[in-house]
Enzyme design. Sequence first.
Site, short mmCIF file in Angstrom:
data_model
loop_
_atom_site.label_atom_id
_atom_site.label_comp_id
_atom_site.label_asym_id
_atom_site.label_seq_id
_atom_site.Cartn_x
_atom_site.Cartn_y
_atom_site.Cartn_z
N CYS A 45 5.14 4.95 5.50
CA CYS A 45 3.96 4.43 4.65
C CYS A 45 3.70 5.35 3.59
O CYS A 45 2.58 5.13 2.79
CB CYS A 45 2.69 4.09 5.58
SG CYS A 45 2.86 2.77 6.47
N ASP A 57 -4.97 -10.60 -0.66
CA ASP A 57 -3.46 -11.34 -0.48
C ASP A 57 -2.42 -11.31 -1.79
O ASP A 57 -3.18 -11.26 -2.94
CB ASP A 57 -3.57 -12.76 -0.37
CG ASP A 57 -2.37 -13.52 0.06
OD1 ASP A 57 -1.54 -12.74 0.90
OD2 ASP A 57 -2.00 -14.71 -0.24
N HIS A 58 -1.43 -10.73 -1.53
CA HIS A 58 -0.46 -10.42 -2.87
C HIS A 58 -1.04 -9.54 -3.54
O HIS A 58 -0.65 -9.23 -4.80
CB HIS A 58 -0.11 -11.55 -3.49
CG HIS A 58 1.01 -12.33 -2.61
ND1 HIS A 58 0.58 -13.19 -1.46
CD2 HIS A 58 2.41 -12.47 -2.86
CE1 HIS A 58 1.65 -13.66 -1.08
NE2 HIS A 58 2.66 -13.48 -1.80
N HIS A 60 3.13 -4.91 3.91
CA HIS A 60 2.88 -5.49 5.16
C HIS A 60 2.47 -6.94 5.28
O HIS A 60 1.84 -7.29 4.31
CB HIS A 60 1.91 -4.51 5.84
CG HIS A 60 2.27 -3.20 6.21
ND1 HIS A 60 3.03 -2.80 7.20
CD2 HIS A 60 1.95 -2.03 5.55
CE1 HIS A 60 3.36 -1.43 7.03
NE2 HIS A 60 2.72 -0.96 6.23
N HIS A 119 0.84 -1.13 -0.07
CA HIS A 119 0.06 0.04 -0.03
C HIS A 119 0.95 1.41 0.01
O HIS A 119 2.18 1.25 0.07
CB HIS A 119 -1.05 0.08 1.17
CG HIS A 119 -0.33 0.52 2.44
ND1 HIS A 119 -1.12 0.66 3.65
CD2 HIS A 119 0.76 0.38 2.99
CE1 HIS A 119 -0.52 1.08 4.78
NE2 HIS A 119 0.97 0.76 4.46
N GLU A 174 -1.28 -4.89 11.58
CA GLU A 174 -0.43 -4.19 10.45
C GLU A 174 1.03 -4.65 10.95
O GLU A 174 1.72 -4.95 9.97
CB GLU A 174 -0.63 -2.82 10.28
CG GLU A 174 0.17 -2.22 9.13
CD GLU A 174 0.03 -1.00 8.80
OE1 GLU A 174 -1.04 -0.51 7.88
OE2 GLU A 174 0.89 -0.13 9.30
N HIS A 204 5.00 -0.25 -0.70
CA HIS A 204 5.63 -1.02 0.09
C HIS A 204 4.79 -1.98 0.75
O HIS A 204 3.43 -1.84 0.91
CB HIS A 204 6.42 -0.36 1.62
CG HIS A 204 5.34 0.15 2.35
ND1 HIS A 204 4.68 1.40 1.99
CD2 HIS A 204 4.84 -0.17 3.65
CE1 HIS A 204 4.07 1.79 2.86
NE2 HIS A 204 4.01 0.83 3.95
NI NI Z 1 2.49 0.89 5.59
#
Ligand code: NI
Length: 140
Positions: A34, A80-81, A42, A15, A129, A40
Amino acid sequence: MKVTVNRKAHFNAAHRLFRPEWSDEKNLEVFGKCSNPHYHGHNYDVTVSVTGQVDQKTGFVMDMKELKDIIKTEIEDVFDHKNLNEEVPEFNSSASGLNPTSENIVVVIWKKLRPHINKSHDLAVTLYETPRNFVSFNGG
Ligand code: NI
């Protein structure tokens, strides 16, 4: 007699938190790492909690296999992914979607699950997170 059943799930997702109308400097100031324009990832952990009466015949609040399948279809297959900003409509940056913060993600997850859970049951979702940063939503 009300009991809460819990199911853990997991997804990896990328995100970026930003406001398009803000400068990179302002985004960095508000969203920190972020806000990285190149995204990047998580490793998100989710706990889904369903509270209700224990059925006299089955001894279940709900069938855990059914809960597992709902989470897979509604959450894992969708998140996911994925790049949340680009691939999940609720967060679509180019359509002024929600910023994919933990707060907004947990509400989106709750809204996606709620229609699939028995109306007489309460639903709560906790989203991690990081192991130390987590949020929860119960529809309130
Ligand atoms: Ni982040």
